[in-house]
Design an enzyme around this catalytic site. Sequence first.
Site, mmCIF file in Angstrom:
data_model
loop_
_atom_site.group_PDB
_atom_site.id
_atom_site.type_symbol
_atom_site.label_atom_id
_atom_site.label_comp_id
_atom_site.label_asym_id
_atom_site.label_seq_id
_atom_site.Cartn_x
_atom_site.Cartn_y
_atom_site.Cartn_z
ATOM 1 C CE LYS A 28 21.351 56.690 -10.103
ATOM 2 N NZ LYS A 28 22.456 55.683 -9.978
ATOM 3 N NE ARG A 33 27.088 65.305 -14.078
ATOM 4 C CZ ARG A 33 26.737 63.668 -13.870
ATOM 5 N NH1 ARG A 33 26.373 62.937 -13.318
ATOM 6 N NH2 ARG A 33 27.437 63.022 -14.868
ATOM 7 N N GLY A 101 28.228 52.670 -11.573
ATOM 8 C CA GLY A 101 28.966 53.641 -12.545
ATOM 9 C C GLY A 101 29.076 54.732 -12.192
ATOM 10 C CD GLN A 176 28.307 55.877 -15.390
ATOM 11 O OE1 GLN A 176 29.630 55.546 -16.375
ATOM 12 N NE2 GLN A 176 27.413 55.911 -15.039
ATOM 13 C CG ASP A 327 20.312 55.592 -17.048
ATOM 14 O OD1 ASP A 327 20.552 54.516 -17.701
ATOM 15 O OD2 ASP A 327 20.371 56.635 -16.341
ATOM 16 C CE LYS A 354 23.925 53.374 -19.058
ATOM 17 N NZ LYS A 354 23.431 54.497 -18.161
ATOM 18 N NE ARG A 403 18.177 53.961 -14.146
ATOM 19 C CZ ARG A 403 17.884 54.860 -13.439
ATOM 20 N NH1 ARG A 403 16.871 54.611 -13.236
ATOM 21 N NH2 ARG A 403 18.737 55.820 -12.369
#
Length: 450
Positions: A28, A33, A101, A176, A327, A354, A403
């Site tokens: 992901k 990106r 996010g 991020q 994560d 998160k 998640r």
Amino acid sequence: MSGHGTPIPMTSRPCGPLKGEAHVPGDKSISHRSLILGALAVGETRIQGLLEGEDVLDTAKAMRAFGAEVTNHGGGSWSVHGVGVGGFAEPDTVIDCGNSGTGVRLIMGCMASSNITATFTGDASLNSRPMARVTDPIALFGAQSVGRAGGRLPMTIVGAADPVPVHYEVPMPSAQVKSAVLLAALNAPGQTVVIEKEATRDHTERMLAGFGAEISTEVTDAGRVITLTGQPELKAQDIVVPRDPSSAAFPVCAAVVTPGSDVLVPNIGLNPTRAGLFTTLREMGADLTYENEREEGGEPVADLRAKFSPDLKGIAVDPTRAASMIDEYPVLSVVAAFAAGDTVMKGVKELRVKESDRIDAMAKGLRANGVTVEEGDDWWVVKGLGHGNVPGGATCASQLDHRIAMSFMILGMAAQNPVSVDDGGPIATSFPIFERLMADLGARVERSES
């Protein structure tokens, strides 16, 4: 309620051995990106293996709104005709980043140093998350932001008319935030310097270099010092997206706790800033091996084989590893429930902000299923019951978090009784084939009556 529609309750039932190959989606982080840097490059960037989850599709829509030509050719094959650094057009509509996010923060960064204005929103979960961690540093370039109280979405960003380079020390370990600053720096003249005390995933640095940016990284006593020279001409690339280690975590952890299991997960990215979970599982006694180790597109890759591991032990997880597996702590806590003894996780305050407060969500759900959990602001402890001793039987709140929902589905595969979640809909944001993939391995995950 799911941020993208009607709630989808799900139940995971105890199952037999999980067997076979688990072909998880593309990474992901790299998918986001690839689209963004493709949009900032000159020429046609071709992408193979793009993750086609809702988060990444929302980023693709955003890049179109900023003027890039983004085309889905089918089967994970995409192309992006970029507009060049500083070439973003002002969008005609509000940019909806859904649940992502990563998407919203990176996009805010890459438009912050252009003389355009854009308004961002998302689903209920994303609109509750803090954006000041990005809007504060992009203000240093000259961007302005107006949002709801507490720096929440919806938010309008007015890009800098005359951006300036900055020197910025990231206050928390966040890929991020670091990436948003580096992307903003692309259209600022001169050199921008970003310092992170604790290393986080470095996909942005690797990909910027691959697209032709002048970027260097030096490890010093102050931390990782990243220097980027602004206003480069990024050159279009051909990208093969490795498969996502964060998605691989679910079939890997399921195999480790489910009796008789033997699962191969091919082509997993093993970037050292992302592979902390697999190191941790091995320390706990998991039967986890790397096969066919190689490098693809500048990223280390291998096939992972995970087998049932009945003698897992609780450990104190090295807190310096947190950024490389942030994560994965929810599903690690599930594995910890089946280990003997305490698994101690410290330095994880990032989990509180998160898609949900992941410590709170997992602690409540594990307790409901008979597992004792202790917690503090930046730590938690799961008191493992050992193989075969987790009662299960409860319904857990996913809190609009993909998640969390998947982690409790893994719990149900090896607990004594089925485990349910109130809404599995958010799973589609990152792992749209989760149900089918797990069923093909032998799991019993099903949608239930709401």
